[in-house]
Each structure stands twice: as structure tokens, then as C-alpha cells.
Design a protein around this motif. Structure first.
Motif, PDB file in Angstrom:
ATOM      1  N   PHE A   5     -73.541  -8.600 -25.107  1.00 27.13           N
ATOM      2  CA  PHE A   5     -72.121  -8.919 -25.273  1.00 27.13           C
ATOM      3  C   PHE A   5     -71.976 -10.268 -25.945  1.00 27.13           C
ATOM      4  CE2 PHE A   5     -72.038  -5.802 -21.984  1.00 27.13           C
ATOM      5  CZ  PHE A   5     -70.844  -5.130 -22.160  1.00 27.13           C
ATOM      6  N   TYR A   6     -71.044 -10.365 -26.870  1.00 25.79           N
ATOM      7  CA  TYR A   6     -70.750 -11.605 -27.564  1.00 25.79           C
ATOM      8  C   TYR A   6     -69.243 -11.817 -27.593  1.00 25.79           C
ATOM      9  CZ  TYR A   6     -75.438 -11.006 -29.511  1.00 25.79           C
ATOM     10  OH  TYR A   6     -76.781 -10.837 -29.668  1.00 25.79           O
ATOM     11  N   SER A   7     -68.833 -13.044 -27.446  1.00 22.21           N
ATOM     12  CA  SER A   7     -67.458 -13.389 -27.776  1.00 22.21           C
ATOM     13  C   SER A   7     -67.396 -13.433 -29.284  1.00 22.21           C
ATOM     14  CB  SER A   7     -67.071 -14.751 -27.202  1.00 22.21           C
ATOM     15  OG  SER A   7     -66.907 -14.675 -25.818  1.00 22.21           O
ATOM     16  N   GLU A   8     -66.409 -12.771 -29.842  1.00 25.39           N
ATOM     17  CA  GLU A   8     -66.295 -12.730 -31.302  1.00 25.39           C
ATOM     18  C   GLU A   8     -66.140 -14.145 -31.849  1.00 25.39           C
ATOM     19  OE1 GLU A   8     -64.026  -9.954 -34.550  1.00 25.39           O
ATOM     20  OE2 GLU A   8     -63.211 -10.121 -32.542  1.00 25.39           O
ATOM     21  N   LEU A   9     -66.898 -14.440 -32.886  1.00 24.54           N
ATOM     22  CA  LEU A   9     -66.942 -15.777 -33.447  1.00 24.54           C
ATOM     23  C   LEU A   9     -66.514 -15.725 -34.900  1.00 24.54           C
ATOM     24  CD1 LEU A   9     -68.005 -18.570 -32.382  1.00 24.54           C
ATOM     25  CD2 LEU A   9     -70.101 -18.071 -33.614  1.00 24.54           C
ATOM     26  N   SER A  10     -65.835 -16.754 -35.365  1.00 22.76           N
ATOM     27  CA  SER A  10     -65.421 -16.853 -36.763  1.00 22.76           C
ATOM     28  C   SER A  10     -65.629 -18.292 -37.233  1.00 22.76           C
ATOM     29  CB  SER A  10     -63.943 -16.478 -36.907  1.00 22.76           C
ATOM     30  OG  SER A  10     -63.140 -17.455 -36.259  1.00 22.76           O
ATOM     31  N   ARG A  11     -65.517 -18.508 -38.525  1.00 23.89           N
ATOM     32  CA  ARG A  11     -65.610 -19.871 -39.047  1.00 23.89           C
ATOM     33  C   ARG A  11     -64.526 -20.733 -38.411  1.00 23.89           C
ATOM     34  NH1 ARG A  11     -68.408 -23.635 -39.700  1.00 23.89           N
ATOM     35  NH2 ARG A  11     -69.896 -22.237 -40.625  1.00 23.89           N
ATOM     36  N   THR A  12     -63.331 -20.171 -38.235  1.00 21.68           N
ATOM     37  CA  THR A  12     -62.215 -20.906 -37.627  1.00 21.68           C
ATOM     38  C   THR A  12     -62.540 -21.317 -36.195  1.00 21.68           C
ATOM     39  OG1 THR A  12     -60.663 -19.690 -39.027  1.00 21.68           O
ATOM     40  CG2 THR A  12     -59.753 -20.795 -37.085  1.00 21.68           C
ATOM     41  N   LEU A  64     -76.795 -21.456 -29.543  1.00 19.13           N
ATOM     42  CA  LEU A  64     -76.176 -20.139 -29.388  1.00 19.13           C
ATOM     43  C   LEU A  64     -75.178 -19.878 -30.517  1.00 19.13           C
ATOM     44  CD1 LEU A  64     -75.700 -17.514 -27.839  1.00 19.13           C
ATOM     45  CD2 LEU A  64     -74.074 -18.763 -26.397  1.00 19.13           C
ATOM     46  N   VAL A  65     -74.397 -20.881 -30.876  1.00 20.30           N
ATOM     47  CA  VAL A  65     -73.450 -20.732 -31.994  1.00 20.30           C
ATOM     48  C   VAL A  65     -74.214 -20.369 -33.274  1.00 20.30           C
ATOM     49  CG1 VAL A  65     -71.840 -21.962 -33.503  1.00 20.30           C
ATOM     50  CG2 VAL A  65     -71.651 -22.207 -31.017  1.00 20.30           C
ATOM     51  N   ILE A  66     -75.338 -21.037 -33.523  1.00 15.40           N
ATOM     52  CA  ILE A  66     -76.145 -20.747 -34.707  1.00 15.40           C
ATOM     53  C   ILE A  66     -76.641 -19.304 -34.669  1.00 15.40           C
ATOM     54  CG2 ILE A  66     -78.338 -21.285 -35.864  1.00 15.40           C
ATOM     55  CD1 ILE A  66     -77.757 -24.272 -34.995  1.00 15.40           C
ATOM     56  N   LYS A  67     -77.105 -18.851 -33.508  1.00 13.31           N
ATOM     57  CA  LYS A  67     -77.560 -17.461 -33.360  1.00 13.31           C
ATOM     58  C   LYS A  67     -76.401 -16.492 -33.622  1.00 13.31           C
ATOM     59  CE  LYS A  67     -79.338 -14.211 -29.939  1.00 13.31           C
ATOM     60  NZ  LYS A  67     -79.726 -14.000 -28.546  1.00 13.31           N
ATOM     61  N   MET A  68     -75.228 -16.820 -33.071  1.00 14.41           N
ATOM     62  CA  MET A  68     -74.076 -15.929 -33.232  1.00 14.41           C
ATOM     63  C   MET A  68     -73.563 -15.924 -34.672  1.00 14.41           C
ATOM     64  SD  MET A  68     -72.142 -16.582 -29.612  1.00 14.41           S
ATOM     65  CE  MET A  68     -70.718 -15.602 -30.032  1.00 14.41           C
ATOM     66  N   LYS A  69     -73.744 -17.030 -35.404  1.00 10.32           N
ATOM     67  CA  LYS A  69     -73.382 -17.045 -36.820  1.00 10.32           C
ATOM     68  C   LYS A  69     -74.172 -15.972 -37.565  1.00 10.32           C
ATOM     69  CE  LYS A  69     -73.109 -20.874 -39.153  1.00 10.32           C
ATOM     70  NZ  LYS A  69     -73.366 -22.234 -39.658  1.00 10.32           N
TER      71      LYS A  69
END
Length: 98
Positions: A60-67, A87-92
Motif C-alpha cells: 500500500f502506498y499513499s499516492e504521491l505527486s510532485r506537488t 521512502l519518498v525517493i522510493k515512491m518517486k
């Protein structure tokens, strides 16, 4: 904030986290490894069901965007740990964000 964190699994949007509970207390967020209960609602697909379309074995991931990344940098920089940024880098990569 909870209302702005859609959850997706295998790019299936399962809904939005509407509440988090830890130790029978309503909380705004939890850290990795904390046991908690989450309530997810999906107004666009109210028949989305845990155990049918998704279960505990899915990632599960919280949807991530550039914004949202820019908002983390601007508003939560002091709260973010090195592990959080990793984690942010992985999710990117997961969400193909440049």
C-alpha cells in the motif's frame, strides 16, 4: 492531512484514509512499525472491499505527486527523517515522478 492521502495498491485506488486509530485513540499519523487501524472510504467505488479487490498481502502506498513532495519540503521539512526521505525517493520511482 488525512483527506488528501489517497491509498493505492497495484495502482488500484482503494480509497482515502478517513481515520487512523492507535491504542484506541484517534491519531493524525503513525510511524513505521506502529500497529494501527485505518478507515478507508471510496465514494467513487463504495463496493471496494478488503479481502476481495485487495488484502493485507498487497503493498500500500499513499499516492504521491510532485506537488505533494514539494509540500513535504515546504511545510514538513523539520519533521521528516532521513528514512522518510528515502521512502519518498522510493515512491518517486513507484509513481514515475521526476
Amino acid at each position: 492531512h488525512m483527506s488528501s492521502c489517497p491509498l493505492v495498491t497495484q495502482f488500484l485506488q482503494v480509497g482515502r484514509v478517513t481515520s487512523i486509530e492507535s491504542n484506541h485513540q484517534q491519531v493524525e499519523r503513525v510511524k513505521k512499525g506502529t500497529q494501527c487501524a485505518i478507515e478507508i472510504t471510496n465514494d467513487s467505488n463504495p463496493n471496494m472491499t478488503f479481502g476481495r479487490q485487495f488484502n493485507h498481502e498487497h503493498a500500500f502506498y499513499s499516492e504521491l505527486s510532485r506537488t505533494s513532495i514539494d509540500a513535504l519540503k515546504k511545510f514538513f521539512k523539520d519533521e521528516m527523517t532521513n528514512e522518510d526521505w528515502r521512502l519518498v525517493i522510493k515512491m518517486k520511482k513507484v509513481f514515475s515522478i521526476l
